[in-house]
Scaffold this motif. Structure first.
Motif, PDB file in Angstrom:
ATOM      1  N   MET A   1     -22.987  15.756 -19.675  1.00  0.00           N
ATOM      2  CA  MET A   1     -22.578  15.753 -18.269  1.00  0.00           C
ATOM      3  C   MET A   1     -22.038  14.385 -17.865  1.00  0.00           C
ATOM      4  O   MET A   1     -21.048  14.289 -17.131  1.00  0.00           O
ATOM      5  N   ARG A   2     -22.678  13.326 -18.336  1.00  0.00           N
ATOM      6  CA  ARG A   2     -22.193  11.971 -18.029  1.00  0.00           C
ATOM      7  C   ARG A   2     -20.760  11.796 -18.505  1.00  0.00           C
ATOM      8  O   ARG A   2     -19.900  11.287 -17.777  1.00  0.00           O
ATOM      9  N   ALA A   3     -20.484  12.206 -19.749  1.00  0.00           N
ATOM     10  CA  ALA A   3     -19.139  12.054 -20.299  1.00  0.00           C
ATOM     11  C   ALA A   3     -18.128  12.874 -19.509  1.00  0.00           C
ATOM     12  O   ALA A   3     -17.012  12.420 -19.249  1.00  0.00           O
ATOM     13  N   ALA A   4     -18.512  14.091 -19.123  1.00  0.00           N
ATOM     14  CA  ALA A   4     -17.598  14.935 -18.351  1.00  0.00           C
ATOM     15  C   ALA A   4     -17.281  14.299 -17.009  1.00  0.00           C
ATOM     16  O   ALA A   4     -16.124  14.294 -16.569  1.00  0.00           O
ATOM     17  N   GLY A   5     -18.298  13.755 -16.342  1.00  0.00           N
ATOM     18  CA  GLY A   5     -18.058  13.120 -15.055  1.00  0.00           C
ATOM     19  C   GLY A   5     -17.178  11.893 -15.162  1.00  0.00           C
ATOM     20  O   GLY A   5     -16.216  11.728 -14.403  1.00  0.00           O
ATOM     21  N   LEU A   6     -17.495  11.016 -16.121  1.00  0.00           N
ATOM     22  CA  LEU A   6     -16.687   9.808 -16.296  1.00  0.00           C
ATOM     23  C   LEU A   6     -15.273  10.161 -16.738  1.00  0.00           C
ATOM     24  O   LEU A   6     -14.304   9.543 -16.294  1.00  0.00           O
ATOM     25  N   GLY A   7     -15.150  11.157 -17.622  1.00  0.00           N
ATOM     26  CA  GLY A   7     -13.824  11.533 -18.095  1.00  0.00           C
ATOM     27  C   GLY A   7     -12.940  12.090 -17.008  1.00  0.00           C
ATOM     28  O   GLY A   7     -11.722  11.928 -17.049  1.00  0.00           O
ATOM     29  N   ALA A   8     -13.542  12.769 -16.027  1.00  0.00           N
ATOM     30  CA  ALA A   8     -12.778  13.335 -14.923  1.00  0.00           C
ATOM     31  C   ALA A   8     -12.741  12.424 -13.704  1.00  0.00           C
ATOM     32  O   ALA A   8     -12.085  12.751 -12.712  1.00  0.00           O
ATOM     33  N   GLY A   9     -13.457  11.292 -13.763  1.00  0.00           N
ATOM     34  CA  GLY A   9     -13.519  10.402 -12.611  1.00  0.00           C
ATOM     35  C   GLY A   9     -14.342  10.973 -11.476  1.00  0.00           C
ATOM     36  O   GLY A   9     -14.045  10.719 -10.305  1.00  0.00           O
ATOM     37  N   LEU A  10     -15.425  11.718 -11.810  1.00  0.00           N
ATOM     38  CA  LEU A  10     -16.225  12.398 -10.797  1.00  0.00           C
ATOM     39  C   LEU A  10     -17.683  11.961 -10.873  1.00  0.00           C
ATOM     40  O   LEU A  10     -18.237  11.828 -11.962  1.00  0.00           O
ATOM     41  N   PRO A  11     -18.344  11.754  -9.722  1.00  0.00           N
ATOM     42  CA  PRO A  11     -19.780  11.482  -9.743  1.00  0.00           C
ATOM     43  C   PRO A  11     -20.548  12.725 -10.156  1.00  0.00           C
ATOM     44  O   PRO A  11     -20.084  13.861  -9.979  1.00  0.00           O
ATOM     45  N   THR A  12     -21.736  12.528 -10.722  1.00  0.00           N
ATOM     46  CA  THR A  12     -22.564  13.640 -11.184  1.00  0.00           C
ATOM     47  C   THR A  12     -23.862  13.689 -10.387  1.00  0.00           C
ATOM     48  O   THR A  12     -24.475  12.657 -10.107  1.00  0.00           O
TER      49      THR A  12
ATOM     50  N   GLY B   1     -13.916  13.497 -21.083  1.00  0.00           N
ATOM     51  CA  GLY B   1     -14.965  12.803 -21.812  1.00  0.00           C
ATOM     52  C   GLY B   1     -14.987  12.989 -23.305  1.00  0.00           C
ATOM     53  O   GLY B   1     -15.825  12.394 -23.980  1.00  0.00           O
ATOM     54  N   CYS B   2     -14.091  13.805 -23.875  1.00  0.00           N
ATOM     55  CA  CYS B   2     -14.024  14.002 -25.319  1.00  0.00           C
ATOM     56  C   CYS B   2     -12.700  13.474 -25.860  1.00  0.00           C
ATOM     57  O   CYS B   2     -11.631  13.827 -25.342  1.00  0.00           O
ATOM     58  N   LEU B   3     -12.763  12.633 -26.884  1.00  0.00           N
ATOM     59  CA  LEU B   3     -11.556  12.104 -27.516  1.00  0.00           C
ATOM     60  C   LEU B   3     -10.975  13.165 -28.435  1.00  0.00           C
ATOM     61  O   LEU B   3     -11.659  13.659 -29.337  1.00  0.00           O
ATOM     62  N   GLN B   4      -9.723  13.530 -28.206  1.00  0.00           N
ATOM     63  CA  GLN B   4      -9.038  14.504 -29.055  1.00  0.00           C
ATOM     64  C   GLN B   4      -7.877  13.802 -29.757  1.00  0.00           C
ATOM     65  O   GLN B   4      -7.144  13.025 -29.140  1.00  0.00           O
ATOM     66  N   VAL B   5      -7.742  14.087 -31.048  1.00  0.00           N
ATOM     67  CA  VAL B   5      -6.739  13.433 -31.879  1.00  0.00           C
ATOM     68  C   VAL B   5      -5.991  14.510 -32.662  1.00  0.00           C
ATOM     69  O   VAL B   5      -6.601  15.457 -33.168  1.00  0.00           O
TER      70      VAL B   5
ATOM     71  N   PRO C   1      -9.316   7.654 -15.665  1.00  0.00           N
ATOM     72  CA  PRO C   1      -9.732   7.978 -14.290  1.00  0.00           C
ATOM     73  C   PRO C   1     -10.850   7.077 -13.802  1.00  0.00           C
ATOM     74  O   PRO C   1     -11.717   6.651 -14.570  1.00  0.00           O
ATOM     75  N   GLU C   2     -10.837   6.780 -12.510  1.00  0.00           N
ATOM     76  CA  GLU C   2     -11.842   5.926 -11.897  1.00  0.00           C
ATOM     77  C   GLU C   2     -12.717   6.764 -10.971  1.00  0.00           C
ATOM     78  O   GLU C   2     -12.240   7.708 -10.335  1.00  0.00           O
ATOM     79  N   LEU C   3     -13.995   6.410 -10.871  1.00  0.00           N
ATOM     80  CA  LEU C   3     -14.861   7.057  -9.908  1.00  0.00           C
ATOM     81  C   LEU C   3     -14.385   6.747  -8.500  1.00  0.00           C
ATOM     82  O   LEU C   3     -13.932   5.635  -8.208  1.00  0.00           O
ATOM     83  N   CYS C   4     -14.486   7.731  -7.624  1.00  0.00           N
ATOM     84  CA  CYS C   4     -14.037   7.558  -6.251  1.00  0.00           C
ATOM     85  C   CYS C   4     -14.907   6.539  -5.537  1.00  0.00           C
ATOM     86  O   CYS C   4     -16.079   6.352  -5.872  1.00  0.00           O
ATOM     87  N   PRO C   5     -14.356   5.883  -4.513  1.00  0.00           N
ATOM     88  CA  PRO C   5     -15.143   4.882  -3.781  1.00  0.00           C
ATOM     89  C   PRO C   5     -16.239   5.534  -2.954  1.00  0.00           C
ATOM     90  O   PRO C   5     -16.169   6.711  -2.662  1.00  0.00           O
TER      91      PRO C   5
END
Length: 711
Positions: A227-238, A530-534, A707-711
């Motif tokens: 969940m942490r990775a998904a939130g950071l990857g989308a720039g969303l708080p969890t 939050g997942c690196l795809q190559v 993406p950055e977390l919203c203020p």
């Protein structure tokens, strides 16, 4: 209510039952980016939203006293406020009597609690003007635990409200990992990615109750890692719902177990704590809910006092410290660690640890430049005390101070060289690691290969360049992408593939061997929620691999298309890839469920030597070098393409990145790099040579800001 024995660790509650029972109820063909009505409703983006923004960490009550008319009183809601709660759900179903809801909202108005009204999208559209007369109303709890197949309907139903009332929080709570149940047939990762893609939420919230009658849920930490990775990857708080009511196969938490749920969540970057439940629902058609903070008849339990103490003495002050910070790393140190978590490794802040097990969670400011960090040390056990010693790297850190929640100040520690921390069961402590100086704050990171060796450069916000500086790794192909401010770099040396990470503070972790793949002619990468795809073109065939939040890799898996060049970008929570086969350029998409769309031909161009792609304002911006000339094309979010357009510049190799809503083109001609920017109005800036003495550049890659977390 559904109890599913297939879930890892035993049984899992589908909380939907409680509420459902209560409710009794050139334009060329192109695969579109699956735009939804929620997009038309203007996704929250980084618009300030109630509860998400502001200094307070939300502490939210589910099932308030008003669920029984006899307790729908000002005194009972004042009791909630006195316990340190900041917000509550109000209402139960779309059929609630509006006069009754108004009476409850008058109490939240008077006590200073924020209110999330429980209505689904269409009903919320009908009621929001009425309920918004109350200053306490900040949004709607629109849906609870929707299945993956319901996301489109949730988005469609909510879009009119989001368009009409963009200042109200459109809150949806999600299921935990149900282990491939029908509600998430492709797994929880795909479930989360699909929700982000379709609904465009302002936050990610889920519920997980880890305390069974006879044991703890074995995947609690790993689930938070995901969940942490998904939130950071989308720039969303969890946010999370924690267990606070005894029911079915879940036990009543002790004070330590309540603190443990809170502190594990904070350690993984959680920005909102929700209680399930505040008040006991009592006997329901789906089963018996026993004691919560209050029993069914309104008597306080030990958990009310435990929560009140926890909120006042720790969660409210520490939460206010952590809410504006960005989770940078979460590791487990000393002894065994839960499966699916990351082990501690020395870095520029801590050089080693000893003692009993601890969770080490490092945070940074949203401003990437300061080197000062915050360290939350949490006890991974709710039943045993822990003590650990942390060795601090004094070449970086000049002072260490511990947060005192009573005064909301930091108290200097005797020595910056080490931290000795003793924690009661379930407890945590917060430290600040002061470090002078500042890191560079890149808007673009560039990696070049010259003479078979890698170099790294940064373009800063003012357009100036730092570098290229020697990185020194032997390589012939490179691919870069950013996650949470950190640079993920893939390097190919011969047939050997390496991965390495550059942290926000500017330090490099050193490259790690990924594996081997013969005859690779092209490599590309992107981070998707939050997942690196190559992706690779190797031996004329396309392969794909993923790096997961727990450090594991999957693949490489053969996709099967013929191609000699590949380029990819994240768009709307999907991995969008371009493939060059001969003179044909194809487009296809890897969806969150792991399936690929068929590849579609969008252009034919002779002599293609390089291509790159970046997502700019939801459009795919494609940059192509063909027959020594530079072209760009646009795959618009509405599903149409603009055919490749020449810029009249020479180019042999190209890279693309998004910068402040514009496309930055970096190209090489005759071994020399230059840049051009395509402005938002479609015009191009003049060509600008990159300041470097390198003369034999053969490969390059760039990436913009994650993406950055919203203020």
């Amino acid at each position: 209510m559904r109890i599913d024995p297939r879930v890892t660790g035993g049984f899992e509650l589908d909380r939907r039952g409680l509420l459902k029972l209560a409710a009794a109820a050139g334009v060329l063909p192109f695969v579109p980016a699956l735009a939804t009505p929620a997009q038309a409703a203007a996704a929250a983006g980084c618009t300030a939203m109630p509860l998400v923004s502001g200094p307070e960490l939300p502490i939210v009550a589910f099932w308030p006293p008003s669920m029984q008319p006899r307790f729908n009183t000002l005194a009972r809601f004042q009791e909630m406020k006195d316990a340190g709660f900041t917000a509550t759900l109000v209402g139960e179903t779309d059929d609630d009597d509006m006069a009754y809801v108004h009476s409850t909202l008058s109490f939240t108005d008077q006590t200073g609690l924020k209110a999330l009204v429980v209505n689904r999208g269409p009903r919320a559209l009908e009621t929001y003007q009425e309920y918004s007369r109350h200053p306490s109303v900040v949004g709607y709890r629109l849906y609870d635990e929707p299945g993956q197949d319901a996301f489109q309907q949730v988005a469609n139903d909510s879009a009119p409200l989001r368009a009409a009332a963009p200042g109200l929080l459109p809150y949806v709570n999600l299921l935990p990992d149900m282990g491939g149940a029908p509600w998430m047939p492709s797994g929880w990762r795909a479930y989360l990615q699909d929700f982000v893609r379709i609904f465009r939420p302002p936050l990610l919230s889920y519920d997980r109750y880890p305390l069974f009658l006879d044991r703890d849920h074995p995947a609690y930490f790993a689930e938070w890692q995901e969940m942490r990775a998904a939130g950071l990857g989308a720039g969303l708080p969890t946010w999370i719902h924690i267990l606070s009511v005894k029911h079915f196969h879940y036990r009543m938490p002790t004070a330590a177990e309540l603190a443990w749920q809170v502190n594990v969540s904070l350690a993984y970057g959680c920005k909102g704590i929700q209680y399930f439940c505040y008040w006991s629902p009592g006997q329901r058609p789906d089963g018996l809910y026993e004691q919560a903070l209050f029993d069914y008849d309104g008597n306080r339990t030990h958990l009310y006092d435990a929560a009140k103490t926890l909120h006042a003495n720790w969660l409210a002050p520490a939460g206010a410290e952590l809410k504006p910070l960005v989770s940078e790393s979460v590791t487990h140190a000393n002894g065994s660690r839960p499966s699916g978590t990351i082990p501690f490794g020395p870095d520029k802040y801590l050089t080693g640890t000893s003692g009993s097990p601890v969770i080490l969670s490092r945070f940074r400011s949203k401003d990437r430049k300061p080197l000062t960090r915050w360290l939350l040390v949490a006890n991974p056990s709710h039943s045993a005390a822990t003590q650990a010693t942390l060795n601090v790297d004094t070449t970086r850190v000049t002072a260490v101070s511990r947060f005192d929640p009573a005064t909301r100040t930091y108290q200097s520690q005797p020595s910056p060289a080490s931290i000795t921390v003793a924690l009661a069961p379930g407890a945590a402590a917060l430290y600040r690691l002061d470090a002078p100086g500042a890191a560079l704050d890149p808007q673009v990171q560039l990696v070049l290969v010259a003479g078979g060796t890698t170099y790294h450069a940064i373009q800063q916000a003012d357009g100036s360049w730092n570098g290229p500086n020697l990185l020194g790794d032997p390589a012939r192909l490179v691919a870069a992408s950013e996650f949470n401010g950190a640079l993920n770099l893939m390097e190919i040396d011969g047939d050997v593939i390496h991965h390495q990470l550059r942290s926000v503070d500017g330090s490099w972790a050193g490259r790690n061997l990924y594996g081997g793949l013969g005859a690779v002619s092209s490599i590309t990468s992107a981070v998707v929620v939050g997942c690196l795809q190559v992706a690779f073109a190797a031996g004329g065939v396309v392969y794909h691999t993923m790096g997961f939040p727990d450090g594991r890799w999957d693949g490489p898996n053969r996709i099967g298309n013929n191609a000699r060049l590949v380029a990819a970008a994240e768009r709307n929570s999907s991995f969008e890839m371009l493939q060059v086969d001969g003179s044909h350029i194809y487009h296809r998409v890897r969806l969150p469920d792991g399936n690929w769309t068929p590849r579609n031909l969008f252009a034919t161009l002779d002599g293609i030597t390089s291509l790159a792609v970046a997502t700019v304002n939801e459009d795919l911006m494609v940059v192509i070098a063909a027959a020594g000339q530079l072209y760009y094309a646009i795959g618009r979010s509405n599903g149409t393409w603009q055919f490749p357009t020449p810029t009249n510049d020479p180019a042999d190799q190209v890279a693309a990145s998004a910068v402040n809503g514009e496309l930055l083109i970096t190209a090489i001609t005759a071994g020399q790099p230059y840049t051009r920017r395509r402005r938002s109005d479609g015009t191009l800036t003049p060509r600008s040579n990159l300041p470097t003495t390198l003369t034999d550049i053969t490969a390059l890659t760039t990436t913009g800001r994650s993406p950055e977390l919203c203020p």
